[in-house]
Design a protein around this motif. Structure first.
Motif, PDB file in Angstrom:
ATOM      1  N   UNK A   1       7.181  -5.200   3.320  1.00 28.25           N
ATOM      2  CA  UNK A   1       6.252  -5.527   2.270  1.00 28.25           C
ATOM      3  C   UNK A   1       6.011  -4.327   1.357  1.00 28.25           C
ATOM      4  N   UNK A   2       7.072  -3.818   0.808  1.00 26.36           N
ATOM      5  CA  UNK A   2       6.979  -2.644  -0.054  1.00 26.36           C
ATOM      6  C   UNK A   2       6.160  -2.921  -1.304  1.00 26.36           C
ATOM      7  N   UNK A   3       6.227  -4.152  -1.807  1.00 24.75           N
ATOM      8  CA  UNK A   3       5.529  -4.417  -3.058  1.00 24.75           C
ATOM      9  C   UNK A   3       4.008  -4.288  -2.894  1.00 24.75           C
ATOM     10  N   UNK A   4       3.469  -4.599  -1.733  1.00 24.59           N
ATOM     11  CA  UNK A   4       2.034  -4.368  -1.501  1.00 24.59           C
ATOM     12  C   UNK A   4       1.716  -2.882  -1.543  1.00 24.59           C
ATOM     13  N   UNK A   5       2.590  -2.077  -0.945  1.00 25.65           N
ATOM     14  CA  UNK A   5       2.396  -0.626  -0.975  1.00 25.65           C
ATOM     15  C   UNK A   5       2.454  -0.096  -2.405  1.00 25.65           C
ATOM     16  N   UNK A   6       3.382  -0.626  -3.183  1.00 29.21           N
ATOM     17  CA  UNK A   6       3.522  -0.197  -4.578  1.00 29.21           C
ATOM     18  C   UNK A   6       2.289  -0.589  -5.393  1.00 29.21           C
ATOM     19  N   UNK A   7       1.808  -1.812  -5.199  1.00 27.97           N
ATOM     20  CA  UNK A   7       0.596  -2.252  -5.890  1.00 27.97           C
ATOM     21  C   UNK A   7      -0.602  -1.385  -5.491  1.00 27.97           C
ATOM     22  N   UNK A   8      -0.720  -1.094  -4.206  1.00 33.15           N
ATOM     23  CA  UNK A   8      -1.834  -0.259  -3.734  1.00 33.15           C
ATOM     24  C   UNK A   8      -1.744   1.164  -4.280  1.00 33.15           C
ATOM     25  N   UNK A   9      -0.530   1.717  -4.347  1.00 36.17           N
ATOM     26  CA  UNK A   9      -0.350   3.074  -4.872  1.00 36.17           C
ATOM     27  C   UNK A   9      -0.741   3.132  -6.347  1.00 36.17           C
ATOM     28  N   UNK A  10      -0.339   2.120  -7.107  1.00 33.22           N
ATOM     29  CA  UNK A  10      -0.691   2.081  -8.528  1.00 33.22           C
ATOM     30  C   UNK A  10      -2.205   1.936  -8.689  1.00 33.22           C
ATOM     31  N   UNK A  11      -2.783   1.056  -7.891  1.00 34.77           N
ATOM     32  CA  UNK A  11      -4.229   0.823  -7.941  1.00 34.77           C
ATOM     33  C   UNK A  11      -5.006   2.101  -7.632  1.00 34.77           C
ATOM     34  N   UNK A  12      -4.526   2.833  -6.631  1.00 31.72           N
ATOM     35  CA  UNK A  12      -5.187   4.084  -6.250  1.00 31.72           C
ATOM     36  C   UNK A  12      -5.002   5.148  -7.328  1.00 31.72           C
ATOM     37  N   UNK A  13      -3.789   5.248  -7.883  1.00 34.73           N
ATOM     38  CA  UNK A  13      -3.510   6.263  -8.909  1.00 34.73           C
ATOM     39  C   UNK A  13      -4.365   6.046 -10.153  1.00 34.73           C
ATOM     40  N   UNK A  14      -4.636   4.793 -10.477  1.00 29.32           N
ATOM     41  CA  UNK A  14      -5.428   4.475 -11.670  1.00 29.32           C
ATOM     42  C   UNK A  14      -6.923   4.362 -11.356  1.00 29.32           C
ATOM     43  N   UNK A  15      -7.289   4.551 -10.091  1.00 27.23           N
ATOM     44  CA  UNK A  15      -8.685   4.409  -9.649  1.00 27.23           C
ATOM     45  C   UNK A  15      -9.243   3.021  -9.968  1.00 27.23           C
ATOM     46  N   UNK A  16      -8.393   2.007  -9.773  1.00 31.17           N
ATOM     47  CA  UNK A  16      -8.815   0.636 -10.009  1.00 31.17           C
ATOM     48  C   UNK A  16      -9.501   0.083  -8.761  1.00 31.17           C
ATOM     49  N   UNK A  17     -10.373  -0.885  -8.994  1.00 30.69           N
ATOM     50  CA  UNK A  17     -11.095  -1.518  -7.899  1.00 30.69           C
ATOM     51  C   UNK A  17     -10.514  -2.900  -7.609  1.00 30.69           C
ATOM     52  N   UNK A  18     -10.101  -3.597  -8.653  1.00 27.36           N
ATOM     53  CA  UNK A  18      -9.625  -4.974  -8.502  1.00 27.36           C
ATOM     54  C   UNK A  18      -8.179  -5.119  -8.945  1.00 27.36           C
ATOM     55  N   UNK A  19      -7.520  -6.110  -8.335  1.00 29.37           N
ATOM     56  CA  UNK A  19      -6.125  -6.383  -8.690  1.00 29.37           C
ATOM     57  C   UNK A  19      -5.988  -6.916 -10.111  1.00 29.37           C
ATOM     58  N   UNK A  20      -7.049  -7.532 -10.640  1.00 24.56           N
ATOM     59  CA  UNK A  20      -6.936  -8.059 -12.002  1.00 24.56           C
ATOM     60  C   UNK A  20      -6.760  -6.941 -13.026  1.00 24.56           C
ATOM     61  N   UNK A  21      -7.149  -5.719 -12.665  1.00 24.39           N
ATOM     62  CA  UNK A  21      -6.910  -4.578 -13.556  1.00 24.39           C
ATOM     63  C   UNK A  21      -5.415  -4.263 -13.609  1.00 24.39           C
TER      64      UNK A  21
END
Length: 122
Positions: free
Chosen positions: A1-21
Motif C-alpha cells: 500500500x505504497x500510495x497510502x504512504x505517499x499520501x501521508x508523506x505529502x499530507x505531513x510535508x504540507x502540514x495538512x489535516x484533511x485529505x480534501x486538502x
C-alpha cells in the motif's frame, strides 16, 4: 500500500489535516482520495510525481511503489517491490561511496599541501 504512504508523506510535508486538502492540490474530488486509500482507485503517474515532489521524495521511487500497488499478480508485485528496494539501496550505497572517496581525496591532498608548504618555508 505504497500510495497510502505517499499520501501521508505529502499530507505531513504540507502540514495538512484533511485529505480534501490533498484533493484540492491534485484538482480532484475528495472522494477520489478516499478511493485511493481504500484501493478502489490507484494514483496516476502524474499524481505520484506531483505528490513525491511535494513531499520531498524521489519521484522514481514513488513511481516504482505505485506500479507495485497496481499489480494484482503477487509475483509481479513482488518484482516491482524488489526493483524499488534495489534502486533505493543502490542510491544510498552510491552516495556513501562518493562521500568516502571525497574524504580520502581531501585528506590525501591536505597532507601533500602541508608537506609542500613546509618545504617552501624551509
Amino acid at each position: 500500500m505504497y500510495q497510502n504512504d505517499l499520501l501521508n508523506a505529502y499530507k505531513k510535508a504540507k502540514n495538512y489535516i484533511q485529505d480534501k486538502q490533498i484533493a484540492h492540490d491534485l484538482n480532484i474530488q475528495p472522494s477520489r482520495i478516499s478511493e485511493m486509500r481504500n484501493n478502489r482507485r490507484y494514483i496516476s503517474d502524474n499524481e505520484a510525481v506531483f505528490l513525491a515532489e511535494g513531499a520531498g521524495i524521489d519521484a522514481e521511487i514513488a513511481l516504482l511503489g505505485c506500479h507495485a500497488d497496481r499489480n494484482e499478480n503477487p509475483n509481479v508485485k513482488a518484482l516491482w517491490e524488489n526493483i524499488a528496494k534495489k534502486y533505493n539501496g543502490l542510491g544510498l550505497s552510491g552516495i556513501s561511496m562518493a562521500c568516502g572517496t571525497i574524504a580520502v581525496m581531501v585528506s590525501s591532498h591536505a597532507e601533500a599541501i602541508t608537506k609542500c608548504a613546509l618545504c617552501i618555508l624551509c
